[in-house]
Design a protein around this motif. Structure first.
Motif, PDB file in Angstrom:
ATOM      1  N   SER A   1      94.637 -85.502  78.796  1.00  0.00           N
ATOM      2  CA  SER A   1      94.470 -86.329  80.043  1.00  0.00           C
ATOM      3  C   SER A   1      94.032 -85.051  81.296  1.00  0.00           C
ATOM      4  O   SER A   1      94.721 -84.153  81.239  1.00  0.00           O
ATOM      5  CB  SER A   1      95.682 -86.699  80.540  1.00  0.00           C
ATOM      6  OG  SER A   1      95.788 -87.125  81.900  1.00  0.00           O
ATOM      7  N   THR A   2      92.932 -85.499  81.754  1.00  0.00           N
ATOM      8  CA  THR A   2      92.496 -84.624  82.866  1.00  0.00           C
ATOM      9  C   THR A   2      93.580 -84.574  84.274  1.00  0.00           C
ATOM     10  O   THR A   2      93.766 -83.442  84.708  1.00  0.00           O
ATOM     11  CB  THR A   2      91.035 -85.202  83.510  1.00  0.00           C
ATOM     12  OG1 THR A   2      90.044 -85.350  82.346  1.00  0.00           O
ATOM     13  CG2 THR A   2      90.622 -84.375  84.534  1.00  0.00           C
ATOM     14  N   ASP A   3      94.108 -85.742  84.275  1.00  0.00           N
ATOM     15  CA  ASP A   3      95.150 -85.832  85.296  1.00  0.00           C
ATOM     16  C   ASP A   3      96.391 -84.823  84.804  1.00  0.00           C
ATOM     17  O   ASP A   3      96.775 -84.297  85.928  1.00  0.00           O
ATOM     18  CB  ASP A   3      95.620 -87.197  85.348  1.00  0.00           C
ATOM     19  CG  ASP A   3      94.802 -88.212  86.137  1.00  0.00           C
ATOM     20  OD1 ASP A   3      93.694 -87.639  86.633  1.00  0.00           O
ATOM     21  OD2 ASP A   3      94.929 -89.432  86.072  1.00  0.00           O
ATOM     22  N   ALA A   4      96.657 -84.885  83.825  1.00  0.00           N
ATOM     23  CA  ALA A   4      97.791 -83.739  83.267  1.00  0.00           C
ATOM     24  C   ALA A   4      97.388 -82.562  83.583  1.00  0.00           C
ATOM     25  O   ALA A   4      98.095 -81.661  84.280  1.00  0.00           O
ATOM     26  CB  ALA A   4      98.045 -84.214  81.859  1.00  0.00           C
TER      27      ALA A   4
ATOM     28  N   LYS B   1      98.045 -77.650  89.680  1.00  0.00           N
ATOM     29  CA  LYS B   1      98.771 -77.537  90.834  1.00  0.00           C
ATOM     30  C   LYS B   1     100.119 -77.049  90.808  1.00  0.00           C
ATOM     31  O   LYS B   1     100.664 -76.253  91.736  1.00  0.00           O
ATOM     32  CB  LYS B   1      98.946 -79.074  91.435  1.00  0.00           C
ATOM     33  CG  LYS B   1      99.500 -79.426  92.426  1.00  0.00           C
ATOM     34  CD  LYS B   1      99.802 -80.641  93.140  1.00  0.00           C
ATOM     35  CE  LYS B   1     100.501 -80.784  94.431  1.00  0.00           C
ATOM     36  NZ  LYS B   1     100.521 -82.321  94.614  1.00  0.00           N
TER      37      LYS B   1
ATOM     38  N   ASN C   1      94.971 -81.501  85.950  1.00  0.00           N
ATOM     39  CA  ASN C   1      95.124 -80.998  87.317  1.00  0.00           C
ATOM     40  C   ASN C   1      96.224 -80.907  87.878  1.00  0.00           C
ATOM     41  O   ASN C   1      96.897 -80.180  88.734  1.00  0.00           O
ATOM     42  CB  ASN C   1      94.278 -82.248  87.906  1.00  0.00           C
ATOM     43  CG  ASN C   1      92.681 -82.420  87.732  1.00  0.00           C
ATOM     44  OD1 ASN C   1      92.281 -81.270  87.413  1.00  0.00           O
ATOM     45  ND2 ASN C   1      92.270 -83.655  87.742  1.00  0.00           N
ATOM     46  N   ALA C   2      97.555 -81.793  87.254  1.00  0.00           N
ATOM     47  CA  ALA C   2      98.700 -81.580  87.916  1.00  0.00           C
ATOM     48  C   ALA C   2      99.163 -80.394  87.260  1.00  0.00           C
ATOM     49  O   ALA C   2     100.038 -79.511  88.062  1.00  0.00           O
ATOM     50  CB  ALA C   2      99.758 -82.876  87.220  1.00  0.00           C
TER      51      ALA C   2
END
Length: 216
Positions: free
Chosen positions: A35-38, A44, A40-41
């Motif tokens: 997951s790209t969102d994972a 961060k 990115n998280a």
């Protein structure tokens, strides 16, 4: 077995913490997730951990930037494992998912690459059956914030070699955590089994009227 790069498969809460700890101790790290969102998280969170170390005077700003530069992020598992001497799986706690991940990793990695699961409940022997080289499969069970809770439980499967266990023990020391050696497969490892017994005795002490809940 020379380890200069560590690959983390699964960039969630604990996977990210393991990765940033490895980077802080000089290892190149590749975080992989589906997951790209994972990812990115994860990036961060790495920034936040580094900033907290700097705020606590545990790290200076230039070194913090170096730590972040040592970490790369990718969706491609084949790219992630390239050049890695150790792969640590930290995906969802489901046997079927872990078996599929290990089957893929076993096909992608050279036979001398260590492949570890961070599972807190699944025995290594239930995972290694999907691999052609079960002798290099083991469990490296970290706890949250491993730079504070500086222990890791090392547990072998039915086929894990002594050489692999020795290499994993040396790696653990190199990132500042103390390896607790689980001498045979055990659900709950060491810490959780001992902690479970302590909690049970606490309830017994209260139930028998020996002490109040508050005092215990």
């Amino acid at each position: 077995m020379v380890i200069s790069k560590v690959c983390i498969v699964g960039s969630g809460y604990l996977g990210t913490q393991i990765g940033v700890l490895c980077a802080r101790h000089g290892y190149n790290v590749c975080m992989q997730d589906v997951s790209t969102d994972a990812l990115n998280a994860s990036k961060k969170s790495v920034d936040e951990y580094v900033q907290q170390w700097i705020a606590d005077d545990d790290l200076i700003v230039p070194d913090g930037e170096i730590v972040k530069q040592r970490i790369s992020y990718t969706l491609d598992i084949a790219e992630a494992v390239q050049g890695a001497g150790l792969v640590i799986e930290a995906v969802v706690e489901r046997l079927d998912v872990k078996q599929e991940v290990f089957k893929r990793l076993d096909a992608l990695c050279a036979p001398d690459v260590l492949i570890a699961t961070n599972s807190s409940s699944i025995k290594v022997s239930n995972i290694e059956v999907t691999t052609r080289h079960p002798e290099r499969v083991l469990n490296l069970h970290f706890y949250g914030y491993p730079w504070k809770r500086r222990i890791v439980e090392l547990m072998r499967g039915k086929s894990t070699s002594d050489e692999v266990m020795d290499a994993a023990q040396g790696f653990s020391h190199s990132i500042g955590v103390y390896p607790l050696m689980v001498l045979k497969e055990s659900t709950g490892f060491i810490f959780n089994r001992v902690w479970r017994a302590i909690k049970k005795e606490c309830l017994t002490v209260v139930d028998e009227g020996v002490a109040s809940f508050e005092d215990v």
